[in-house]
Design a protein around this motif. Structure first.
Motif, short mmCIF file in Angstrom:
data_model
loop_
_atom_site.label_atom_id
_atom_site.label_comp_id
_atom_site.label_asym_id
_atom_site.label_seq_id
_atom_site.Cartn_x
_atom_site.Cartn_y
_atom_site.Cartn_z
N VAL A 125 2.70 -4.25 -4.36
CA VAL A 125 4.10 -4.64 -4.44
C VAL A 125 4.41 -5.59 -3.28
CG1 VAL A 125 6.48 -3.82 -4.31
CG2 VAL A 125 4.76 -2.51 -5.57
N GLY A 126 5.02 -6.73 -3.60
CA GLY A 126 5.33 -7.74 -2.60
C GLY A 126 4.34 -8.87 -2.54
N ASP A 127 3.19 -8.75 -3.23
CA ASP A 127 2.20 -9.83 -3.23
C ASP A 127 2.67 -10.98 -4.13
OD1 ASP A 127 0.56 -8.48 -1.55
OD2 ASP A 127 -0.90 -7.87 -3.05
N TYR A 128 2.24 -12.18 -3.75
CA TYR A 128 2.45 -13.35 -4.59
C TYR A 128 1.16 -13.61 -5.36
CZ TYR A 128 6.78 -14.43 -2.11
OH TYR A 128 8.04 -14.38 -1.60
N ILE A 129 1.28 -13.63 -6.68
CA ILE A 129 0.11 -13.82 -7.53
C ILE A 129 0.34 -15.03 -8.44
CG2 ILE A 129 -0.43 -11.36 -7.51
CD1 ILE A 129 0.64 -11.22 -10.39
N GLU A 130 -0.78 -15.54 -8.96
CA GLU A 130 -0.74 -16.61 -9.94
C GLU A 130 -1.52 -16.13 -11.15
OE1 GLU A 130 -1.85 -21.37 -10.42
OE2 GLU A 130 -2.13 -20.33 -8.49
N TRP A 175 -2.39 -14.59 -3.72
CA TRP A 175 -2.27 -15.48 -2.56
C TRP A 175 -2.03 -14.72 -1.26
CZ3 TRP A 175 -3.28 -20.59 -2.74
CH2 TRP A 175 -3.33 -21.20 -4.00
N THR A 176 -1.69 -13.47 -1.34
CA THR A 176 -1.33 -12.72 -0.11
C THR A 176 -2.13 -11.42 0.00
OG1 THR A 176 0.51 -11.69 -1.32
CG2 THR A 176 1.00 -13.67 -0.04
N PHE A 177 -3.32 -11.37 -0.58
CA PHE A 177 -4.08 -10.12 -0.55
C PHE A 177 -4.54 -9.77 0.87
CE2 PHE A 177 -8.14 -7.80 -0.85
CZ PHE A 177 -7.70 -6.69 -1.54
N SER A 178 -5.23 -10.70 1.53
CA SER A 178 -5.74 -10.42 2.88
C SER A 178 -4.71 -10.73 3.95
CB SER A 178 -7.01 -11.23 3.13
OG SER A 178 -6.76 -12.63 2.93
N ASP A 179 -3.94 -11.79 3.79
CA ASP A 179 -2.87 -12.12 4.73
C ASP A 179 -1.89 -13.03 3.99
OD1 ASP A 179 -3.83 -14.87 4.84
OD2 ASP A 179 -5.43 -14.09 6.14
N ARG A 180 -0.83 -13.39 4.66
CA ARG A 180 0.21 -14.22 4.06
C ARG A 180 0.10 -15.67 4.52
NH1 ARG A 180 3.65 -11.11 1.33
NH2 ARG A 180 5.12 -12.84 1.07
N PHE A 181 -1.08 -16.01 5.09
CA PHE A 181 -1.33 -17.41 5.45
C PHE A 181 -1.33 -18.27 4.18
CE2 PHE A 181 -2.96 -19.22 9.52
CZ PHE A 181 -2.29 -18.34 10.34
N ALA A 182 -0.87 -19.50 4.31
CA ALA A 182 -0.87 -20.42 3.18
C ALA A 182 -1.20 -21.83 3.68
CB ALA A 182 0.49 -20.41 2.48
N ARG A 183 -1.92 -22.57 2.85
CA ARG A 183 -2.25 -23.95 3.18
C ARG A 183 -1.54 -24.88 2.20
NH1 ARG A 183 -8.22 -26.54 2.78
NH2 ARG A 183 -7.63 -26.54 0.57
N LYS A 195 6.81 -6.83 -8.23
CA LYS A 195 7.94 -5.98 -7.89
C LYS A 195 7.66 -4.49 -8.11
CE LYS A 195 11.06 -8.85 -6.45
NZ LYS A 195 11.58 -8.74 -5.07
N ARG A 196 6.92 -4.17 -9.15
CA ARG A 196 6.65 -2.76 -9.44
C ARG A 196 5.39 -2.65 -10.28
NH1 ARG A 196 7.52 0.97 -13.47
NH2 ARG A 196 7.85 3.13 -12.77
N GLY A 203 0.81 -1.21 0.00
CA GLY A 203 0.00 0.00 0.00
C GLY A 203 0.85 1.26 0.00
N GLN A 204 1.95 1.22 0.74
CA GLN A 204 2.86 2.36 0.72
C GLN A 204 3.42 2.59 -0.67
OE1 GLN A 204 5.45 1.08 4.06
NE2 GLN A 204 5.13 3.11 4.88
N GLN A 205 3.80 1.51 -1.35
CA GLN A 205 4.33 1.64 -2.69
C GLN A 205 3.30 2.24 -3.64
OE1 GLN A 205 7.31 1.15 -3.91
NE2 GLN A 205 8.41 0.01 -2.33
N SER A 206 2.07 1.77 -3.56
CA SER A 206 1.02 2.29 -4.44
C SER A 206 0.75 3.77 -4.16
CB SER A 206 -0.26 1.47 -4.25
OG SER A 206 -0.05 0.11 -4.56
N LEU A 207 0.66 4.14 -2.89
CA LEU A 207 0.43 5.54 -2.54
C LEU A 207 1.58 6.41 -2.98
CD1 LEU A 207 -1.46 7.53 -1.17
CD2 LEU A 207 -0.36 7.01 1.01
N ALA A 208 2.81 5.91 -2.82
CA ALA A 208 3.98 6.67 -3.26
C ALA A 208 3.95 6.89 -4.77
CB ALA A 208 5.26 5.96 -2.84
#
Length: 526
Positions: free
Chosen positions: A350-355, A396-404, A364-365, A283-288
């Motif tokens: 930025v920093g999210d893991y997506i598929e 995979w990490t939008f709400s939290d970084r939990f993973a199953r 990354k950007r 969120g900081q990256q997007s706002l910046a």
């Protein structure tokens, strides 16, 4: 003495004090009384020689510097004492001969050493001295004297500008590295960038003042103020509007100031720990990024206003180009709009893991046209923003970084299912990376073709450990199953031949018999 750039000042404190005290008055020397002018030039020249000797390593550099200062000061002294014109012309002729000899000598030496730029500079100096000598011989005494004096002063002001930039850079480095400024995290983390920007700005300012002084020396303008105003009034006329260098510089300052302000605000925002806890790093990256684009857009409009461009005409022109943009640049405009949506709504950060399209990657950007992601194979991929908006994307990490993790396991028929379940739960509970809430669980998943199928499901706090924990759990499961004597089967198939041609049967019998006779072990051909 701690500063490498200022060390020469500490070694020559008297010369440094004299030069730094006189240097600010150089632009006003032409309007000073002749006696004061002579004293300033003599004292400043001697102080400059003393200081520059500490920076110049080569003997020839010191020799040329001493000759330059001597020629300039002595010529000014001749003017002050009203030396007869014949003697002044003789002095100019002899000095031009000496200068021609020095420039020719250094041009030849530097050509051998492989310094083309310095060689051509000395050749240019030699050419000027030749013109002075020719003008003296043919009787253009005033022109020869003017060319000789203006050339020497031009070189002198250029050297002073170089010295001033060197000292100013040391001043900037000293201020930025001071304990007071280093106490600010923004300055401490971007020390090199601040020094580079500040020294670049100082160099531009000193170069501008030096250019004004050189134009005054050559008689283009009468004084430094008129020279500065004249430089800023250079420009061209477009229609009824004149675009001057001053307006261009003002517009450039607006744009550059917007970039610097954006850089500062982004640095402050990204270092704010409280904001990171509230909106996260992505969120900081997007706002910046939004702040950066907004400031640059406002600065661009302000620069257009400074240059006198009517914004209503720009809107009309953009409207006329709208049709062409809609047909020819449709995808670019679409990606641009989607980039703004991504930065505003933040479905990915930025920093999210997506598929995306079956490919796992880390964001990354997020740019205005495309988003750069880094795959787990360390490959950079630029995905058009339109694809991220219009096509399905798994974050995979939008709400939290939990993973199953889901770990399917197959064992041989006849195995005690409860024993397998106990082993799977034991492996899950022993691993420190597996969280206990939600609790891990294992279950019997059905009958396979050649195995009893089970599945173990566990939860991790951070998706970063996904592959590491995945491999470690499987390794531990295999070890415990092997220790318990439980077999992990592999698929088996039985082949039944209903009919075989006699010729093929005889051929196979002969082949197997020949292999056995050669010493190969195998089943009997019968």
């Amino acid at each position: 003495m701690e500063s490498e750039r200022w060390r020469f000042l500490a070694r020559r404190p008297l010369a440094a004090g004299l030069l730094l005290g006189i240097y600010p008055f150089f632009p006003f020397m032409e309007v000073l009384p002749a006696s004061v002018h002579l004293v300033y030039m003599a004292v400043g020249g001697l102080a400059g020689v003393r200081l520059l000797n500490s920076l110049m390593k080569e003997f020839w550099q010191r020799l040329l510097l001493i000759a330059l200062v001597f020629f300039i000061v002595s010529l000014q002294m001749f003017y002050f004492i009203n030396l007869p014109d014949a003697l002044v012309r003789l002095y100019v002729f002899i000095a031009a001969l000496v200068g021609l000899g020095l420039c020719s000598w250094r041009a030849v030496v530097n050509a051998r050493e492989g310094s083309p730029l310095i060689t051509w500079l000395f050749r240019l100096g030699g050419g000027l001295f030749i013109v002075v000598l020719v003008a003296e011989l043919v009787g253009f005494f005033s022109f020869a004297e003017y060319l000789f004096r203006a050339s020497l002063r031009t070189v002198g002001f250029t050297i002073l500008a170089w010295l001033g930039i060197h000292i100013a850079r040391g001043c900037v480095e000293g201020l930025v590295h001071s304990a007071l400024l280093q106490s600010f995290p923004l300055v401490r983390d971007h020390t090199k960038g601040i020094i580079r920007r500040a020294t670049g700005l100082v160099a531009v300012l000193i170069s501008g003042v030096t250019l004004a002084m050189i134009l005054m020396v050559w008689g283009v303008y009468d004084n430094p103020l008129a020279s500065t105003q004249g430089i800023l009034s250079w420009g061209l006329t477009i229609g009824s509007r004149k675009i001057t260098l001053g307006l261009i510089l003002t517009a450039a300052v607006c744009l550059y100031g917007a970039f610097v302000l954006s850089w500062v605000l982004q640095g402050l925002l990204l270092q704010d720990k409280s904001a990171q806890q509230k909106v996260g790093h992505g969120g900081q990256q997007s706002l910046a990024s939004l702040i950066h684009y907004a400031l640059v857009f406002v600065a661009f409009l302000l620069a257009m206003v400074v240059l006198g461009i009517d914004l209503t005409k720009i809107t009309i022109m953009l409207g006329a180009l709208g049709v062409g943009i809609g047909f020819g640049l449709q995808q670019i405009v679409n990606n641009f709009i989607c980039g703004i949506i991504l930065l505003w709504e933040r479905p990915i950060r930025v920093g999210d893991y997506i598929e995306h399209a079956g490919q796992w990657a880390e964001v990354k950007r997020i740019g205005l046209r495309a988003t750069r992601v880094l795959t787990f194979d360390r490959a950079d991929i630029w995905i058009p923003n339109g694809d991220l908006i219009t096509r399905p994307v798994i974050n995979w990490t939008f709400s939290d970084r939990f993973a199953r993790l889901k770990l399917p396991v197959g064992v041989a028929y006849g195995t005690d299912t409860q024993q397998v379940l106990n082993i799977l739960m034991e492996v899950a509970n022993e691993d420190k990376a597996v969280v206990q809430y939600p609790a891990p669980y294992a279950f019997f998943n059905g009958f396979g073709d050649s195995s009893l199928n089970f599945e173990l499901r566990v939860y991790l706090l951070d998706l970063d450990n996904w592959f590491t924990v995945y491999g470690r759990l499987y390794q531990e499961i295999e070890r415990k199953l092997r220790e318990a004597g439980i077999t992990i089967p592999f698929p088996q198939r039985d082949l039944h031949l209903r009919s075989v041609e006699p010729a093929m049967l005889d051929t196979s019998v002969c082949l197997v018999g020949g292999l056995q006779e050669a010493g190969f072990k195998g089943p009997s051909p019968r």
